[in-house]
Design a protein around this motif. Structure first.
Motif, PDB file in Angstrom:
ATOM      1  N   ARG A   1       0.860  -1.135   0.060  1.00 14.12           N
ATOM      2  CA  ARG A   1      -0.053  -0.040  -0.025  1.00 14.12           C
ATOM      3  C   ARG A   1       0.585   1.237  -0.023  1.00 14.12           C
ATOM      4  O   ARG A   1       1.572   1.403   0.827  1.00 14.12           O
ATOM      5  CB  ARG A   1      -1.081  -0.137   1.368  1.00 14.12           C
ATOM      6  CG  ARG A   1      -2.152   0.783   1.166  1.00 14.12           C
ATOM      7  CD  ARG A   1      -3.071   0.628   2.241  1.00 14.12           C
ATOM      8  NE  ARG A   1      -2.388   1.194   3.477  1.00 14.12           N
ATOM      9  CZ  ARG A   1      -3.216   1.152   4.651  1.00 14.12           C
ATOM     10  NH1 ARG A   1      -4.276   1.008   4.829  1.00 14.12           N
ATOM     11  NH2 ARG A   1      -2.668   1.760   5.626  1.00 14.12           N
ATOM     12  N   VAL A   2       0.827   1.988  -1.129  1.00 21.53           N
ATOM     13  CA  VAL A   2       1.710   3.148  -1.247  1.00 21.53           C
ATOM     14  C   VAL A   2       0.841   4.523  -1.275  1.00 21.53           C
ATOM     15  O   VAL A   2      -0.270   4.284  -1.279  1.00 21.53           O
ATOM     16  CB  VAL A   2       2.396   3.277  -2.574  1.00 21.53           C
ATOM     17  CG1 VAL A   2       3.434   1.898  -2.427  1.00 21.53           C
ATOM     18  CG2 VAL A   2       1.492   3.349  -3.609  1.00 21.53           C
ATOM     19  N   PRO A   3       1.522   5.583  -0.760  1.00 23.29           N
ATOM     20  CA  PRO A   3       0.789   6.823  -0.815  1.00 23.29           C
ATOM     21  C   PRO A   3       0.203   7.104  -2.236  1.00 23.29           C
ATOM     22  O   PRO A   3       0.272   6.781  -3.408  1.00 23.29           O
ATOM     23  CB  PRO A   3       1.897   7.846  -0.865  1.00 23.29           C
ATOM     24  CG  PRO A   3       2.939   7.287  -0.224  1.00 23.29           C
ATOM     25  CD  PRO A   3       3.022   5.651  -0.633  1.00 23.29           C
TER      26      PRO A   3
ATOM     27  N   LYS B   1      -9.027   3.747   0.995  1.00 24.51           N
ATOM     28  CA  LYS B   1      -8.930   4.873   2.200  1.00 24.51           C
ATOM     29  C   LYS B   1      -8.407   4.165   3.489  1.00 24.51           C
ATOM     30  O   LYS B   1      -8.639   2.759   3.542  1.00 24.51           O
ATOM     31  CB  LYS B   1     -10.156   5.461   2.491  1.00 24.51           C
ATOM     32  CG  LYS B   1     -10.517   6.525   1.171  1.00 24.51           C
ATOM     33  CD  LYS B   1     -11.658   7.183   1.870  1.00 24.51           C
ATOM     34  CE  LYS B   1     -12.397   8.208   1.038  1.00 24.51           C
ATOM     35  NZ  LYS B   1     -13.387   8.947   1.530  1.00 24.51           N
ATOM     36  N   GLY B   2      -7.440   4.753   4.259  1.00 25.58           N
ATOM     37  CA  GLY B   2      -6.959   4.325   5.410  1.00 25.58           C
ATOM     38  C   GLY B   2      -7.947   4.371   6.596  1.00 25.58           C
ATOM     39  O   GLY B   2      -9.132   4.787   6.389  1.00 25.58           O
ATOM     40  N   ASP B   3      -7.855   3.961   7.637  1.00 23.92           N
ATOM     41  CA  ASP B   3      -8.324   4.059   8.903  1.00 23.92           C
ATOM     42  C   ASP B   3      -8.649   5.462   9.301  1.00 23.92           C
ATOM     43  O   ASP B   3      -7.897   6.234   8.881  1.00 23.92           O
ATOM     44  CB  ASP B   3      -7.707   3.307  10.046  1.00 23.92           C
ATOM     45  CG  ASP B   3      -7.931   1.936   9.821  1.00 23.92           C
ATOM     46  OD1 ASP B   3      -8.683   1.335   8.823  1.00 23.92           O
ATOM     47  OD2 ASP B   3      -6.780   1.176  10.298  1.00 23.92           O
ATOM     48  N   LYS B   4      -9.948   5.644   9.768  1.00 20.56           N
ATOM     49  CA  LYS B   4     -10.179   7.256  10.374  1.00 20.56           C
ATOM     50  C   LYS B   4      -9.222   7.516  11.600  1.00 20.56           C
ATOM     51  O   LYS B   4      -9.051   6.732  12.430  1.00 20.56           O
ATOM     52  CB  LYS B   4     -11.658   7.273  10.624  1.00 20.56           C
ATOM     53  CG  LYS B   4     -12.035   8.707  10.999  1.00 20.56           C
ATOM     54  CD  LYS B   4     -13.475   8.993  11.117  1.00 20.56           C
ATOM     55  CE  LYS B   4     -14.166   9.189   9.868  1.00 20.56           C
ATOM     56  NZ  LYS B   4     -15.297   9.583   9.941  1.00 20.56           N
ATOM     57  N   VAL B   5      -8.738   8.924  11.479  1.00 15.52           N
ATOM     58  CA  VAL B   5      -8.110   9.171  12.477  1.00 15.52           C
ATOM     59  C   VAL B   5      -8.669  10.476  13.073  1.00 15.52           C
ATOM     60  O   VAL B   5      -9.192  11.435  12.010  1.00 15.52           O
ATOM     61  CB  VAL B   5      -6.590   9.733  12.129  1.00 15.52           C
ATOM     62  CG1 VAL B   5      -5.776  10.302  13.180  1.00 15.52           C
ATOM     63  CG2 VAL B   5      -5.707   8.710  11.571  1.00 15.52           C
ATOM     64  N   LEU B   6      -8.982  10.578  14.290  1.00 13.02           N
ATOM     65  CA  LEU B   6      -9.699  11.725  15.015  1.00 13.02           C
ATOM     66  C   LEU B   6      -8.732  12.767  15.586  1.00 13.02           C
ATOM     67  O   LEU B   6      -7.800  12.414  16.161  1.00 13.02           O
ATOM     68  CB  LEU B   6     -10.708  11.344  16.110  1.00 13.02           C
ATOM     69  CG  LEU B   6     -12.055  10.413  15.612  1.00 13.02           C
ATOM     70  CD1 LEU B   6     -12.671  10.134  16.628  1.00 13.02           C
ATOM     71  CD2 LEU B   6     -12.738  11.228  14.571  1.00 13.02           C
ATOM     72  N   VAL B   7      -9.169  14.224  14.880  1.00 17.90           N
ATOM     73  CA  VAL B   7      -8.184  15.007  15.487  1.00 17.90           C
ATOM     74  C   VAL B   7      -9.080  15.844  16.416  1.00 17.90           C
ATOM     75  O   VAL B   7     -10.212  16.672  15.930  1.00 17.90           O
ATOM     76  CB  VAL B   7      -7.873  16.070  14.458  1.00 17.90           C
ATOM     77  CG1 VAL B   7      -6.998  17.122  14.702  1.00 17.90           C
ATOM     78  CG2 VAL B   7      -6.982  15.252  13.281  1.00 17.90           C
TER      79      VAL B   7
ATOM     80  N   GLY C   1     -12.260  14.673  11.484  1.00 23.01           N
ATOM     81  CA  GLY C   1     -11.946  13.248  11.054  1.00 23.01           C
ATOM     82  C   GLY C   1     -11.109  13.250   9.724  1.00 23.01           C
ATOM     83  O   GLY C   1     -11.234  14.194   9.125  1.00 23.01           O
ATOM     84  N   HIS C   2     -10.213  12.354   9.711  1.00 16.52           N
ATOM     85  CA  HIS C   2      -9.319  12.550   8.356  1.00 16.52           C
ATOM     86  C   HIS C   2      -9.022  10.828   7.917  1.00 16.52           C
ATOM     87  O   HIS C   2      -8.773  10.030   8.872  1.00 16.52           O
ATOM     88  CB  HIS C   2      -8.057  13.189   8.712  1.00 16.52           C
ATOM     89  CG  HIS C   2      -7.180  12.991   7.466  1.00 16.52           C
ATOM     90  ND1 HIS C   2      -7.153  13.750   6.283  1.00 16.52           N
ATOM     91  CD2 HIS C   2      -5.885  12.024   7.434  1.00 16.52           C
ATOM     92  CE1 HIS C   2      -6.173  13.428   5.405  1.00 16.52           C
ATOM     93  NE2 HIS C   2      -5.486  12.346   5.971  1.00 16.52           N
ATOM     94  N   ARG C   3      -9.273  10.640   6.686  1.00 18.09           N
ATOM     95  CA  ARG C   3      -8.922   9.231   6.033  1.00 18.09           C
ATOM     96  C   ARG C   3      -8.100   9.519   5.118  1.00 18.09           C
ATOM     97  O   ARG C   3      -8.276  10.191   4.060  1.00 18.09           O
ATOM     98  CB  ARG C   3     -10.117   8.495   5.577  1.00 18.09           C
ATOM     99  CG  ARG C   3     -11.094   8.347   6.788  1.00 18.09           C
ATOM    100  CD  ARG C   3     -12.258   7.271   6.240  1.00 18.09           C
ATOM    101  NE  ARG C   3     -11.909   6.237   6.072  1.00 18.09           N
ATOM    102  CZ  ARG C   3     -12.725   5.121   5.311  1.00 18.09           C
ATOM    103  NH1 ARG C   3     -13.896   5.439   5.091  1.00 18.09           N
ATOM    104  NH2 ARG C   3     -12.195   4.166   5.009  1.00 18.09           N
ATOM    105  N   GLN C   4      -6.731   8.884   5.339  1.00 18.48           N
ATOM    106  CA  GLN C   4      -5.664   9.116   4.146  1.00 18.48           C
ATOM    107  C   GLN C   4      -5.975   8.279   3.054  1.00 18.48           C
ATOM    108  O   GLN C   4      -6.315   7.184   3.231  1.00 18.48           O
ATOM    109  CB  GLN C   4      -4.387   8.672   4.600  1.00 18.48           C
ATOM    110  CG  GLN C   4      -3.225   9.020   3.826  1.00 18.48           C
ATOM    111  CD  GLN C   4      -2.822  10.460   3.781  1.00 18.48           C
ATOM    112  OE1 GLN C   4      -3.157  11.209   4.747  1.00 18.48           O
ATOM    113  NE2 GLN C   4      -2.364  10.932   2.722  1.00 18.48           N
TER     114      GLN C   4
END
Length: 103
Positions: free
Chosen positions: A21-23, A68-74, A88-91
């Motif tokens: 899994r690459v950017p 999409k990656g896992d959700k990260v909460l800010v 929230g952010h999903r890369q």
């Protein structure tokens, strides 16, 4: 046989048949492409180290899917000021299968 490649500003140790899994980069699923940024290529005891890349070496890969990656909460908070924010952010990532390594 394995090699270390650079894709999207990140380095990966890969071998044939491996799925990584690459950017994110914009490509259709099923598209084959060549990675020329090979930093190291090894076949048993024969190791070639690039300065910065190995001349004439390339890795053929195929795009499997965009995901999409896992959700990260800010979370932002200031105590005693009644200030709270949650964002929230999903890369985005590209899933790639390594087909072959050419040295």
């Amino acid at each position: 046989m394995y090699s270390i490649i650079e894709q999207g500003g990140a380095q990966f140790k890969v071998s044939s048949g491996m799925k990584i899994r690459v950017p994110f980069f914009d490509a259709e699923a099923g598209t084959e492409f060549t990675i020329d940024r090979v930093l190291l290529a090894a076949n048993g005891d024969d190791v070639k180290i690039g300065n910065p890349v190995v001349e004439g070496a390339s890795v053929k890969a195929k795009v499997l899917e965009q995901e999409k990656g896992d959700k990260v909460l800010v979370v932002k908070k200031k105590r005693r000021k009644d200030y709270k924010r949650v964002n929230g952010h999903r890369q985005l990532y590209t899933k790639v299968e390594i087909i072959s390594i050419d040295v």
